[in-house]
Motif scaffolding. Sequence first.
Motif, PDB file in Angstrom:
ATOM      1  N   THR A  33       2.949  -1.270   5.860  1.00 38.80           N
ATOM      2  CA  THR A  33       4.141  -1.304   5.019  1.00 38.80           C
ATOM      3  C   THR A  33       5.413  -1.245   5.850  1.00 38.80           C
ATOM      4  O   THR A  33       6.395  -1.910   5.536  1.00 38.80           O
ATOM      5  CB  THR A  33       4.103  -0.158   3.991  1.00 38.80           C
ATOM      6  N   ASP A  34       5.420  -0.495   6.938  1.00 37.62           N
ATOM      7  CA  ASP A  34       6.589  -0.407   7.805  1.00 37.62           C
ATOM      8  C   ASP A  34       6.948  -1.789   8.373  1.00 37.62           C
ATOM      9  O   ASP A  34       8.114  -2.183   8.383  1.00 37.62           O
ATOM     10  CB  ASP A  34       6.331   0.592   8.942  1.00 37.62           C
ATOM     11  N   THR A  35       5.950  -2.524   8.840  1.00 40.13           N
ATOM     12  CA  THR A  35       6.175  -3.876   9.361  1.00 40.13           C
ATOM     13  C   THR A  35       6.690  -4.791   8.265  1.00 40.13           C
ATOM     14  O   THR A  35       7.606  -5.585   8.476  1.00 40.13           O
ATOM     15  CB  THR A  35       4.874  -4.448   9.961  1.00 40.13           C
ATOM     16  N   TRP A  36       6.133  -4.673   7.067  1.00 45.19           N
ATOM     17  CA  TRP A  36       6.564  -5.515   5.948  1.00 45.19           C
ATOM     18  C   TRP A  36       8.031  -5.246   5.599  1.00 45.19           C
ATOM     19  O   TRP A  36       8.804  -6.180   5.382  1.00 45.19           O
ATOM     20  CB  TRP A  36       5.674  -5.280   4.728  1.00 45.19           C
ATOM     21  N   VAL A  37       8.443  -3.967   5.582  1.00 41.54           N
ATOM     22  CA  VAL A  37       9.842  -3.633   5.269  1.00 41.54           C
ATOM     23  C   VAL A  37      10.770  -4.185   6.354  1.00 41.54           C
ATOM     24  O   VAL A  37      11.829  -4.740   6.062  1.00 41.54           O
ATOM     25  CB  VAL A  37      10.030  -2.112   5.085  1.00 41.54           C
ATOM     26  N   ASN A  38      10.383  -4.068   7.620  1.00 46.96           N
ATOM     27  CA  ASN A  38      11.184  -4.643   8.709  1.00 46.96           C
ATOM     28  C   ASN A  38      11.310  -6.156   8.541  1.00 46.96           C
ATOM     29  O   ASN A  38      12.382  -6.730   8.736  1.00 46.96           O
ATOM     30  CB  ASN A  38      10.565  -4.324  10.069  1.00 46.96           C
ATOM     31  N   PHE A  39      10.213  -6.807   8.166  1.00 46.88           N
ATOM     32  CA  PHE A  39      10.244  -8.252   7.943  1.00 46.88           C
ATOM     33  C   PHE A  39      11.178  -8.612   6.790  1.00 46.88           C
ATOM     34  O   PHE A  39      11.897  -9.602   6.844  1.00 46.88           O
ATOM     35  CB  PHE A  39       8.831  -8.783   7.649  1.00 46.88           C
ATOM     36  N   LYS A  40      11.158  -7.798   5.725  1.00 44.64           N
ATOM     37  CA  LYS A  40      12.016  -8.073   4.570  1.00 44.64           C
ATOM     38  C   LYS A  40      13.470  -8.185   4.990  1.00 44.64           C
ATOM     39  O   LYS A  40      14.193  -9.053   4.531  1.00 44.64           O
ATOM     40  CB  LYS A  40      11.885  -6.969   3.515  1.00 44.64           C
ATOM     41  N   LEU A  41      13.927  -7.276   5.856  1.00 42.14           N
ATOM     42  CA  LEU A  41      15.329  -7.310   6.255  1.00 42.14           C
ATOM     43  C   LEU A  41      15.554  -8.300   7.395  1.00 42.14           C
ATOM     44  O   LEU A  41      16.296  -9.250   7.254  1.00 42.14           O
ATOM     45  CB  LEU A  41      15.808  -5.924   6.681  1.00 42.14           C
ATOM     46  N   PHE A  42      14.881  -8.097   8.502  1.00 35.98           N
ATOM     47  CA  PHE A  42      15.166  -8.895   9.690  1.00 35.98           C
ATOM     48  C   PHE A  42      14.506 -10.269   9.652  1.00 35.98           C
ATOM     49  O   PHE A  42      15.105 -11.249  10.076  1.00 35.98           O
ATOM     50  CB  PHE A  42      14.750  -8.124  10.940  1.00 35.98           C
ATOM     51  N   GLY A  43      13.300 -10.350   9.162  1.00 38.10           N
ATOM     52  CA  GLY A  43      12.612 -11.644   9.085  1.00 38.10           C
ATOM     53  C   GLY A  43      13.279 -12.573   8.094  1.00 38.10           C
ATOM     54  O   GLY A  43      13.528 -13.741   8.384  1.00 38.10           O
ATOM     55  N   GLY A  44      13.590 -12.046   6.928  1.00 40.82           N
ATOM     56  CA  GLY A  44      14.227 -12.873   5.899  1.00 40.82           C
ATOM     57  C   GLY A  44      15.592 -13.364   6.337  1.00 40.82           C
ATOM     58  O   GLY A  44      15.915 -14.544   6.223  1.00 40.82           O
ATOM     59  N   MET A  45      16.407 -12.459   6.873  1.00 41.22           N
ATOM     60  CA  MET A  45      17.737 -12.872   7.328  1.00 41.22           C
ATOM     61  C   MET A  45      17.633 -13.775   8.554  1.00 41.22           C
ATOM     62  O   MET A  45      18.395 -14.732   8.688  1.00 41.22           O
ATOM     63  CB  MET A  45      18.603 -11.654   7.635  1.00 41.22           C
ATOM     64  N   GLY A  46      16.694 -13.480   9.440  1.00 43.10           N
ATOM     65  CA  GLY A  46      16.512 -14.320  10.630  1.00 43.10           C
ATOM     66  C   GLY A  46      16.085 -15.731  10.257  1.00 43.10           C
ATOM     67  O   GLY A  46      16.613 -16.709  10.800  1.00 43.10           O
ATOM     68  N   LEU A  47      15.136 -15.834   9.327  1.00 47.12           N
ATOM     69  CA  LEU A  47      14.711 -17.162   8.885  1.00 47.12           C
ATOM     70  C   LEU A  47      15.839 -17.903   8.173  1.00 47.12           C
ATOM     71  O   LEU A  47      15.990 -19.117   8.331  1.00 47.12           O
ATOM     72  CB  LEU A  47      13.487 -17.052   7.976  1.00 47.12           C
ATOM     73  N   MET A  48      16.653 -17.168   7.409  1.00 48.24           N
ATOM     74  CA  MET A  48      17.788 -17.807   6.748  1.00 48.24           C
ATOM     75  C   MET A  48      18.781 -18.319   7.788  1.00 48.24           C
ATOM     76  O   MET A  48      19.316 -19.418   7.664  1.00 48.24           O
ATOM     77  CB  MET A  48      18.472 -16.848   5.787  1.00 48.24           C
ATOM     78  N   LEU A  49      19.029 -17.527   8.823  1.00 54.42           N
ATOM     79  CA  LEU A  49      19.933 -17.942   9.886  1.00 54.42           C
ATOM     80  C   LEU A  49      19.405 -19.191  10.594  1.00 54.42           C
ATOM     81  O   LEU A  49      20.157 -20.137  10.831  1.00 54.42           O
ATOM     82  CB  LEU A  49      20.145 -16.805  10.883  1.00 54.42           C
ATOM     83  N   VAL A  50      18.126 -19.206  10.919  1.00 54.75           N
ATOM     84  CA  VAL A  50      17.516 -20.381  11.551  1.00 54.75           C
ATOM     85  C   VAL A  50      17.636 -21.599  10.632  1.00 54.75           C
ATOM     86  O   VAL A  50      17.968 -22.700  11.070  1.00 54.75           O
ATOM     87  CB  VAL A  50      16.036 -20.107  11.911  1.00 54.75           C
TER      88      VAL A  50
END
Length: 174
Positions: free
Chosen positions: A118-135
């Motif tokens: 769950t910790d990895t999933w929460v990190n992905f929600k913030l950083f992964g989602g915004m990072g993918l949006m930026l890309v």
Amino acid sequence: MKLLIDFFPIILFFVAFKVWGIYTATAVAIVATIAQIAYLRVRHGKVEPMQWVSLGVIVLFGGATLLAHNDTFIKWKPTVLYWLMGSALLIGQLVFRKNLLRSVMGALNLVIAYRFDTDTWVNFKLFGGMGLMLVFVIGQAIYMSRFMQEDKGEAAAATPDALPPSGVQQDKQP
């Protein structure tokens, strides 16, 4: 400012998760999304349809998480939201014949939700989602820049061997 308002519930969810855990973070996300919708309604007089859908999905899946005390439901929230957006884009493609974005974010969320903690999933929600949006935004800008035309006045001024203004004689070199 709009980007901050859009990410407001996600950022609060992330902070609350890191401090108090998934169930408090889920409650914070529900309240933050309700506050976000209220702010948009008061400030702008209207709320976009996808924001209403997002509110419904967070209340439904966040509420199920809190009632069942099972974090699986909140992990489904992004996937369901991405599938709904993807479906809307697909309908737009098929019905309106417009070339719209195809979404694979739902599948990616499921992979992160079920293969990682769950910790990895929460990190992905913030950083992964915004990072993918930026890309995505950078990729779109690069792609679309190929189709942009320069202003003819700027292009002529930037060319070193541009023709001189009329009436001006140029020296010819042997």
